[in-house]
Design a protein around this motif. Structure first.
Motif, PDB file in Angstrom:
ATOM      1  N   LYS A 166       0.828  -1.217   0.000  1.00 47.38           N
ATOM      2  CA  LYS A 166       0.000   0.000   0.000  1.00 47.38           C
ATOM      3  C   LYS A 166       0.858   1.261   0.000  1.00 47.38           C
ATOM      4  O   LYS A 166       0.373   2.333  -0.347  1.00 47.38           O
ATOM      5  CB  LYS A 166      -0.947  -0.004   1.198  1.00 47.38           C
ATOM      6  CG  LYS A 166      -2.055  -1.018   1.039  1.00 47.38           C
ATOM      7  CD  LYS A 166      -3.045  -0.949   2.164  1.00 47.38           C
ATOM      8  CE  LYS A 166      -4.150  -1.970   1.933  1.00 47.38           C
ATOM      9  NZ  LYS A 166      -5.099  -2.012   3.045  1.00 47.38           N
ATOM     10  N   ASP A 167       2.119   1.149   0.373  1.00 49.94           N
ATOM     11  CA  ASP A 167       3.035   2.287   0.349  1.00 49.94           C
ATOM     12  C   ASP A 167       3.884   2.313  -0.926  1.00 49.94           C
ATOM     13  O   ASP A 167       4.702   3.213  -1.098  1.00 49.94           O
ATOM     14  CB  ASP A 167       3.957   2.259   1.575  1.00 49.94           C
ATOM     15  CG  ASP A 167       3.201   2.399   2.882  1.00 49.94           C
ATOM     16  OD1 ASP A 167       2.050   2.874   2.858  1.00 49.94           O
ATOM     17  OD2 ASP A 167       3.761   2.010   3.922  1.00 49.94           O
ATOM     18  N   GLY A 170       0.868  -0.382  -4.759  1.00 54.82           N
ATOM     19  CA  GLY A 170       0.185  -1.660  -4.930  1.00 54.82           C
ATOM     20  C   GLY A 170       1.094  -2.832  -5.208  1.00 54.82           C
ATOM     21  O   GLY A 170       0.628  -3.933  -5.447  1.00 54.82           O
TER      22      GLY A 170
END
Length: 178
Positions: A166-167, A170
C-alpha cells in the motif's frame, strides 16, 4: 476557375476547422515530480538493479518443467526457505531472474496468496540495495511500512526486507542487500 474556387473553399474550411480545434482542445498539465508524497533516497544508501520478479505457483514442479523444458531456460533445483515459508526455484534470464514460489507449510504467506489467486501470479519484485540497514532506517523515517522488524536472510543467503504494497503503488517490494 471553378477548380481554383473549390480549392480555396477546401483550404478555408480546413483552416476554420483547425482554428476551432485549437480553441476547443483541453489544456493538459505537465506531470510534476514535485507532487510526489515521498522523498528521494538520500546519500546514505542507493537502489541497485532488479534482482528478480517472484511468481507464486500452485504446482512448483509443473512450473519448473515449463520454464526448463518448454522455454529452454536454466532453472535451479527446488530450494526450501523455511524462514519465509516457501520453496523456490530460480529461473535464470541472463539479465535478471524469476523466482517461482510455492508454500512450504500451511502458515506460508504464499498459501494465502494462492487461496486468493488459484492459478498463481506475480507476487513481488526484488531490487538490490547497497546498504539494507540504512535503507530500512531511511524508509521508516519516510513513513514507508516495513513488513518485518529487522531484515531476514532470503533465498540468496543475503538480508532482505519487504515493503508494504500500500506504500509502494500496490506492489510488494523486496529489498535485498547487494
Amino acid at each position: 476557375m471553378a477548380s481554383l474556387l473549390k480549392a480555396v473553399a477546401a483550404v478555408s474550411g480546413a483552416v476554420g476547422l483547425f482554428s476551432r480545434l485549437q480553441t476547443s482542445a483541453p489544456k493538459v498539465k505537465a506531470l510534476s515530480t514535485s507532487q510526489s508524497s515521498h522523498q528521494v533516497a538520500g546519500p546514505v544508501w542507493n537502489l541497485g538493479r532488479l534482482n528478480h520478479v517472484a511468481i507464486a505457483v500452485p504446482d512448483l514442479e509443473k512450473a519448473k518443467a515449463f520454464y526448463e523444458n518448454v522455454l529452454g531456460a536454466q532453472v535451479s533445483e527446488v530450494v526450501p526457505v523455511p524462514e519465509h515459508g516457501v520453496s523456490v526455484v530460480f529461473v535464470n534470464l541472463g539479465n535478471t531472474k524469476m523466482e517461482l514460489l510455492h508454500p512450504l507449510g500451511n502458515d506460508s504467506p504464499i498459501a494465502g496468496f494462492l487461496q486468493r489467486n488459484k492459478a498463481g501470479g506475480m507476487h513481488h519484485v526484488c531490487i538490490e540495495v547497497d546498504d539494507i540497514n540504512a535503507s530500512v532506517m531511511d524508509l521508516k523515517e519516510k513513513k514507508i511500512r516495513i513488513l518485518s522488524e529487522d531484515p531476514k536472510i532470503g533465498a540468496h543467503g543475503k538480508p532482505v526486507i519487504f515493503l508494504h504494497p500500500k506504500d509502494c503503488g500496490g506492489v510488494l517490494v523486496e529489498l535485498e542487500q547487494a
